[in-house]
Design an enzyme around this catalytic site. Structure first.
Site, PDB file in Angstrom:
ATOM      1  N   ASP A  34      29.699  42.668  65.302  1.00  0.00           N
ATOM      2  CA  ASP A  34      28.975  42.490  63.779  1.00  0.00           C
ATOM      3  C   ASP A  34      27.681  43.318  64.064  1.00  0.00           C
ATOM      4  N   ASN A  35      27.304  44.170  62.728  1.00  0.00           N
ATOM      5  CA  ASN A  35      26.004  44.751  62.946  1.00  0.00           C
ATOM      6  C   ASN A  35      25.081  43.920  62.153  1.00  0.00           C
ATOM      7  N   PHE A  83      37.301  41.157  59.639  1.00  0.00           N
ATOM      8  CA  PHE A  83      36.532  40.627  58.543  1.00  0.00           C
ATOM      9  C   PHE A  83      35.308  41.531  58.000  1.00  0.00           C
ATOM     10  N   ASN A 102      31.511  52.016  53.937  1.00  0.00           N
ATOM     11  CA  ASN A 102      31.561  50.771  54.910  1.00  0.00           C
ATOM     12  C   ASN A 102      33.062  50.259  55.101  1.00  0.00           C
ATOM     13  N   SER A 127      41.719  40.077  49.426  1.00  0.00           N
ATOM     14  CA  SER A 127      41.141  39.250  48.562  1.00  0.00           C
ATOM     15  C   SER A 127      42.128  39.206  47.183  1.00  0.00           C
ATOM     16  N   TYR A 151      34.358  47.353  44.698  1.00  0.00           N
ATOM     17  CA  TYR A 151      34.667  46.570  46.010  1.00  0.00           C
ATOM     18  C   TYR A 151      35.982  46.218  45.947  1.00  0.00           C
ATOM     19  N   LYS A 155      39.450  46.934  48.839  1.00  0.00           N
ATOM     20  CA  LYS A 155      40.337  46.019  49.278  1.00  0.00           C
ATOM     21  C   LYS A 155      41.996  46.887  48.894  1.00  0.00           C
ATOM     22  N   LEU A 202      29.455  30.701  43.079  1.00  0.00           N
ATOM     23  CA  LEU A 202      29.047  29.332  42.495  1.00  0.00           C
ATOM     24  C   LEU A 202      28.484  28.421  43.456  1.00  0.00           C
ATOM     25  N   ARG A 294      29.949  35.826  32.262  1.00  0.00           N
ATOM     26  CA  ARG A 294      29.558  37.025  33.115  1.00  0.00           C
ATOM     27  C   ARG A 294      30.501  38.179  32.938  1.00  0.00           C
ATOM     28  N   GLY A 296      33.253  41.019  33.321  1.00  0.00           N
ATOM     29  CA  GLY A 296      34.461  40.959  34.334  1.00  0.00           C
ATOM     30  C   GLY A 296      34.882  39.517  34.719  1.00  0.00           C
ATOM     31  N   ASP A 297      34.457  38.534  34.328  1.00  0.00           N
ATOM     32  CA  ASP A 297      34.994  36.847  34.748  1.00  0.00           C
ATOM     33  C   ASP A 297      36.277  36.920  33.745  1.00  0.00           C
TER      34      ASP A 297
HETATM   35  P1  NAD Z   1      30.149  38.078  55.380  1.00  0.00           P
HETATM   36  O1  NAD Z   1      29.182  38.919  54.712  1.00  0.00           O
HETATM   37  O2  NAD Z   1      29.565  36.593  55.557  1.00  0.00           O
HETATM   38  O3  NAD Z   1      30.698  38.485  56.500  1.00  0.00           O
HETATM   39  C1  NAD Z   1      30.988  39.771  56.914  1.00  0.00           C
HETATM   40  C2  NAD Z   1      30.197  40.131  58.055  1.00  0.00           C
HETATM   41  O4  NAD Z   1      30.530  41.461  58.351  1.00  0.00           O
HETATM   42  C3  NAD Z   1      28.714  40.286  58.205  1.00  0.00           C
HETATM   43  O5  NAD Z   1      28.587  39.207  59.204  1.00  0.00           O
HETATM   44  C4  NAD Z   1      28.020  41.440  58.179  1.00  0.00           C
HETATM   45  O6  NAD Z   1      27.078  41.460  59.068  1.00  0.00           O
HETATM   46  C5  NAD Z   1      29.281  42.040  59.020  1.00  0.00           C
HETATM   47  N1  NAD Z   1      29.508  43.610  58.529  1.00  0.00           N
HETATM   48  C6  NAD Z   1      29.546  44.116  57.354  1.00  0.00           C
HETATM   49  N2  NAD Z   1      29.764  45.430  57.787  1.00  0.00           N
HETATM   50  C7  NAD Z   1      29.777  45.962  58.792  1.00  0.00           C
HETATM   51  C8  NAD Z   1      30.156  47.034  59.672  1.00  0.00           C
HETATM   52  N3  NAD Z   1      30.269  48.037  59.061  1.00  0.00           N
HETATM   53  N4  NAD Z   1      30.126  46.945  60.926  1.00  0.00           N
HETATM   54  C9  NAD Z   1      30.178  45.699  61.562  1.00  0.00           C
HETATM   55  N5  NAD Z   1      29.658  44.624  61.068  1.00  0.00           N
HETATM   56  C10 NAD Z   1      29.771  44.591  59.512  1.00  0.00           C
HETATM   57  O7  NAD Z   1      31.362  37.987  54.266  1.00  0.00           O
HETATM   58  P2  NAD Z   1      32.660  36.780  54.342  1.00  0.00           P
HETATM   59  O8  NAD Z   1      32.393  36.009  53.013  1.00  0.00           O
HETATM   60  O9  NAD Z   1      32.510  36.185  55.727  1.00  0.00           O
HETATM   61  O10 NAD Z   1      33.731  37.894  54.093  1.00  0.00           O
HETATM   62  C11 NAD Z   1      34.675  38.289  55.245  1.00  0.00           C
HETATM   63  C12 NAD Z   1      35.730  39.403  54.675  1.00  0.00           C
HETATM   64  O11 NAD Z   1      36.466  38.311  53.620  1.00  0.00           O
HETATM   65  C13 NAD Z   1      35.165  40.576  54.044  1.00  0.00           C
HETATM   66  O12 NAD Z   1      36.146  41.462  54.110  1.00  0.00           O
HETATM   67  C14 NAD Z   1      35.205  39.995  52.442  1.00  0.00           C
HETATM   68  O13 NAD Z   1      35.458  41.238  51.587  1.00  0.00           O
HETATM   69  C15 NAD Z   1      36.562  39.092  52.531  1.00  0.00           C
HETATM   70  N6  NAD Z   1      36.545  38.038  51.242  1.00  0.00           N
HETATM   71  C16 NAD Z   1      35.595  37.196  51.274  1.00  0.00           C
HETATM   72  C17 NAD Z   1      35.725  36.441  50.021  1.00  0.00           C
HETATM   73  C18 NAD Z   1      34.687  35.478  49.901  1.00  0.00           C
HETATM   74  O14 NAD Z   1      34.332  35.003  48.575  1.00  0.00           O
HETATM   75  N7  NAD Z   1      33.729  35.143  50.858  1.00  0.00           N
HETATM   76  C19 NAD Z   1      36.695  36.455  49.258  1.00  0.00           C
HETATM   77  C20 NAD Z   1      37.782  37.498  49.474  1.00  0.00           C
HETATM   78  C21 NAD Z   1      37.784  38.224  50.606  1.00  0.00           C
HETATM   79  N1  UFG Z   2      29.758  30.859  38.136  1.00  0.00           N
HETATM   80  C1  UFG Z   2      28.852  30.351  37.304  1.00  0.00           C
HETATM   81  N2  UFG Z   2      27.666  30.384  37.657  1.00  0.00           N
HETATM   82  C2  UFG Z   2      27.252  31.111  38.681  1.00  0.00           C
HETATM   83  C3  UFG Z   2      28.179  31.732  39.498  1.00  0.00           C
HETATM   84  C4  UFG Z   2      29.545  31.366  39.261  1.00  0.00           C
HETATM   85  O1  UFG Z   2      29.201  29.468  36.192  1.00  0.00           O
HETATM   86  O2  UFG Z   2      25.969  31.161  39.148  1.00  0.00           O
HETATM   87  C5  UFG Z   2      31.403  30.710  37.995  1.00  0.00           C
HETATM   88  C6  UFG Z   2      31.812  31.990  37.280  1.00  0.00           C
HETATM   89  O3  UFG Z   2      31.881  32.471  36.193  1.00  0.00           O
HETATM   90  C7  UFG Z   2      33.364  31.674  37.750  1.00  0.00           C
HETATM   91  C8  UFG Z   2      33.041  30.560  39.080  1.00  0.00           C
HETATM   92  O4  UFG Z   2      31.757  30.212  38.695  1.00  0.00           O
HETATM   93  O5  UFG Z   2      34.054  31.041  36.782  1.00  0.00           O
HETATM   94  C9  UFG Z   2      33.390  31.317  40.344  1.00  0.00           C
HETATM   95  O6  UFG Z   2      32.757  32.161  40.654  1.00  0.00           O
HETATM   96  P1  UFG Z   2      32.371  32.774  41.711  1.00  0.00           P
HETATM   97  O7  UFG Z   2      31.082  34.052  41.858  1.00  0.00           O
HETATM   98  O8  UFG Z   2      32.019  31.932  42.843  1.00  0.00           O
HETATM   99  O9  UFG Z   2      33.893  33.493  42.195  1.00  0.00           O
HETATM  100  P2  UFG Z   2      34.566  34.582  41.540  1.00  0.00           P
HETATM  101  O10 UFG Z   2      35.998  33.865  41.187  1.00  0.00           O
HETATM  102  O11 UFG Z   2      34.020  35.186  40.293  1.00  0.00           O
HETATM  103  O12 UFG Z   2      34.717  35.697  42.731  1.00  0.00           O
HETATM  104  C10 UFG Z   2      35.664  35.622  43.763  1.00  0.00           C
HETATM  105  C11 UFG Z   2      34.997  36.251  44.882  1.00  0.00           C
HETATM  106  C12 UFG Z   2      34.971  38.106  44.686  1.00  0.00           C
HETATM  107  C13 UFG Z   2      36.262  38.305  44.228  1.00  0.00           C
HETATM  108  C14 UFG Z   2      36.378  37.544  42.917  1.00  0.00           C
HETATM  109  C15 UFG Z   2      37.936  38.243  42.228  1.00  0.00           C
HETATM  110  O13 UFG Z   2      33.807  36.091  45.341  1.00  0.00           O
HETATM  111  O14 UFG Z   2      34.845  38.583  45.887  1.00  0.00           O
HETATM  112  O15 UFG Z   2      36.955  36.351  43.171  1.00  0.00           O
HETATM  113  O16 UFG Z   2      38.880  37.959  43.162  1.00  0.00           O
HETATM  114  F1  UFG Z   2      36.133  39.717  43.740  1.00  0.00           F
END
Ligand code: NAD
Ligand code: UFG
Length: 343
Positions: A34-35, A83, A102, A127, A151, A155, A202, A294, A296-297
Site C-alpha cells: 500500500d502507498n 484492491f 493510478n 464495481s 473513475y 474499471k 452515504l 446528486r 449522476g445518481d
Molecule cells: P480504499 O481507498 O479504502 O482502499 C484503496 C487502498 O489502495 C488504499 O489503502 C490506498 O492507500 C491504496 N492505494 C491507492 N492507490 C495506490 C497505489 N498506486 N499503490 C499502492 N496503493 C494504492 O478503497 P476501498 O473502498 O477499499 O476500495 C478498494 C477497491 O474496491 C478499489 O479498487 C475500489 O475502486 C473498489 N470498489 C470500491 C467500492 C466502494 O464503494 N468502497 C465499490 C466498488 C469498487
Molecule cells: N446519498 C445521500 N446523501 C449522502 C450520500 C449519499 O442521500 O450524503 C444517497 C445517494 O444519493 C444514493 C445512496 O445514498 O441514493 C448511496 O450513495 P453512495 O454515494 O453511498 O453510493 P453510490 O451508489 O452513489 O455509489 C456507489 C460507489 C461508487 C460507484 C457507484 C456506481 O460508491 O464507487 O456506486 O456503481 F461508482
C-alpha cells in the site's frame, strides 16, 4: 492452496484490510502492499489485534515496477488480490489523468511484473459502476457495460485489459468482482471505513453524523419513483464481500480466463431505511434534510448475485441491521478513525 501467499495491493484500505482477515481465516498468507494515499499504517496494528498475526507490509506504489519486483522476488506470490485504486467519482471528473494513471497504468505495471514472475491469478476489485446507467434491475453480469465518469471508465478499461490478457495467455486467470455498495465494519469494532475529508458515500456520512462530526445527513433526492422517494442501493457487508473474494478464488484457482461476477445481496434498501437502521444501532435520532438530487445518481440499483451464489457456495448473509450495528461499534470506538485528524 492453503498457505498460498497472496499479494494484497491496497490491503490497508477499507475492502482490502477486511479481505486480509478473510484470507487469513481461510489459511492464506496475505502480504499487504500500500502507498497509504488513503489509509493509515495503524491498520496493520488493528489487523494484528484481530488475527493475532502481523501481516508483512510493503510500503510502495503499484506504479513502481522496481518495488513490485523486489516484493515478488522476496515473497514468491501465488496470486494477487488487487484492491489498490483511487475511487472518488467526483474527484475523477476533476482530475481524470490521476485516475487513469493510478488505476489503469498502475494495473498495467502490476500485470507486467506478474507476467515476469509467472504469477497467473488475479482477483480484481471491479464495481457495479461498469454497468453505467442501469437499464434494468436486478443487474446481472450480461447487462451492457459503460460508464458515466472517469473513475468508472478506469474499471471498464481494466476489465478489458484483463479480458485481452486472458486471451493472450491461456493460463491467466482474472476474476473481476463487481461490488455493489460495500459498507459495514469488522464485528470487533477494531476496523472499518475511514475516509479522509467529507465522506462521499452515504453510510460513512450517516456514521459521522451519529457521532457528532456532521450536523445532518443531506438526503439527495426525496422524489424518486421508489417506495419512500429516496434512492435504493444494494448495500453489502464488507466481511461478506471479503469472504466472497476467498470463495471466488477457491472456486476458480485452477481455472483460467476472464470471469466477471457481481457481489451484492440482491436486496435494495432506501436512504431512509439506512438512516432508520442506523438510528436503531446508535439509539438516537439522526438528523437529516432533503437535498437536491446528486448529479449522476439513479433511483434504484441492485444486483442479481445468482451467478456467484451458484458457483462459489457463498452468499451475503449479513443484513442491513448487522451492517449498521458493526459500523456504529467501529465509529463509536474510533470517532476520528485511525488517520491523524481532529474532530
Ligand atoms: P480504499 O481507498 O479504502 O482502499 C484503496 C487502498 O489502495 C488504499 O489503502 C490506498 O492507500 C491504496 N492505494 C491507492 N492507490 C495506490 C497505489 N498506486 N499503490 C499502492 N496503493 C494504492 O478503497 P476501498 O473502498 O477499499 O476500495 C478498494 C477497491 O474496491 C478499489 O479498487 C475500489 O475502486 C473498489 N470498489 C470500491 C467500492 C466502494 O464503494 N468502497 C465499490 C466498488 C469498487
Ligand atoms: N446519498 C445521500 N446523501 C449522502 C450520500 C449519499 O442521500 O450524503 C444517497 C445517494 O444519493 C444514493 C445512496 O445514498 O441514493 C448511496 O450513495 P453512495 O454515494 O453511498 O453510493 P453510490 O451508489 O452513489 O455509489 C456507489 C460507489 C461508487 C460507484 C457507484 C456506481 O460508491 O464507487 O456506486 O456503481 F461508482
Amino acid at each position: 492452496m492453503m498457505e498460498d501467499t497472496i499479494l494484497v495491493t491496497g490491503g490497508a484500505g477499507f475492502v482490502g484490510s477486511h479481505a486480509c482477515i478473510a484470507l487469513h481465516e481461510a489459511g492464506f498468507r496475505p502480504v499487504i502492499l500500500d502507498n497509504f494515499s488513503n489509509a493509515s499504517e495503524k491498520v496493520l496494528d488493528q489487523l494484528e489485534r484481530i488475527t493475532g498475526q502481523r501481516f508483512p507490509l510493503v510500503r510502495g506504489d503499484i506504479r513502481d515496477a522496481a518495488t513490485l519486483r523486489d516484493a515478488f522476488q522476496r515473497y514468491r506470490f501465488d496470486a494477487v488480490f488487487h484492491f489498490a485504486a483511487l475511487k472518488a467519482v467526483g474527484e475523477s471528473v476533476r482530475n481524470p489523468l490521476a485516475y487513469y494513471e493510478n488505476n489503469v497504468s498502475g494495473t498495467v505495471i502490476l500485470l507486467q511484473v506478474m507476467q515476469e514472475w509467472g504469477v497467473r491469478s488475479l482477483v480484481f476489485s471491479s464495481s457495479a459502476t461498469v454497468y453505467g446507467e442501469p437499464r434494468y434491475v436486478p443487474i446481472d453480469e450480461t447487462h451492457p457495460i459503460g460508464s458515466t465518469n472517469p473513475y468508472g471508465w478506469t474499471k471498464v478499461i481494466v476489465e478489458q485489459l484483463l479480458r485481452d490478457a486472458a486471451k493472450a495467455n491461456p493460463k491467466f486467470l482474472a476474476l473481476a468482482l463487481r461490488y455493489f455498495n460495500p459498507v459495514g465494519a469488522h464485528e470487533s469494532g477494531l476496523l472499518g471505513e475511514d475516509p479522509l475529508g467529507t465522506p462521499n458515500n452515504l453510510v460513512p456520512f450517516v456514521a459521522q453524523t451519529a457521532i457528532g462530526r456532521r450536523d445532518h445527513v443531506p438526503v439527495f433526492g426525496t422524489d424518486y419513483q421508489t417506495a419512500d422517494g429516496t434512492g435504493v442501493r444494494d448495500y453489502i457487508h464488507v466481511m461478506d464481500l471479503a469472504e466472497g473474494h476467498v470463495a471466488a478464488f477457491r472456486t476458480h484457482h485452477e481455472d483460467s480466463g476472464f470471469k466477471p461476477y457481481n457481489l451484492g445481496t440482491g436486496r435494495g434498501s432506501s436512504v431512509l431505511e439506512v438512516i432508520s437502521a442506523f438510528e436503531k444501532s446508535c439509539g438516537a435520532r439522526i438528523p437529516w434534510k432533503s437535498a437536491p438530487r446528486r448529479p449522476g445518481d439513479v433511483a434504484v440499483n441492485w444486483a442479481d448475485p445468482a451467478l456467484a451464489i451458484k458457483r462459489f457456495n457463498w452468499r451475503a448473509w449479513r443484513d442491513l441491521q448487522t451492517m449498521t450495528d458493526d459500523v456504529w461499534r467501529w465509529q463509536s470506538a474510533y470517532p476520528n478513525g485511525l488517520q491523524e485528524r481532529t474532530l
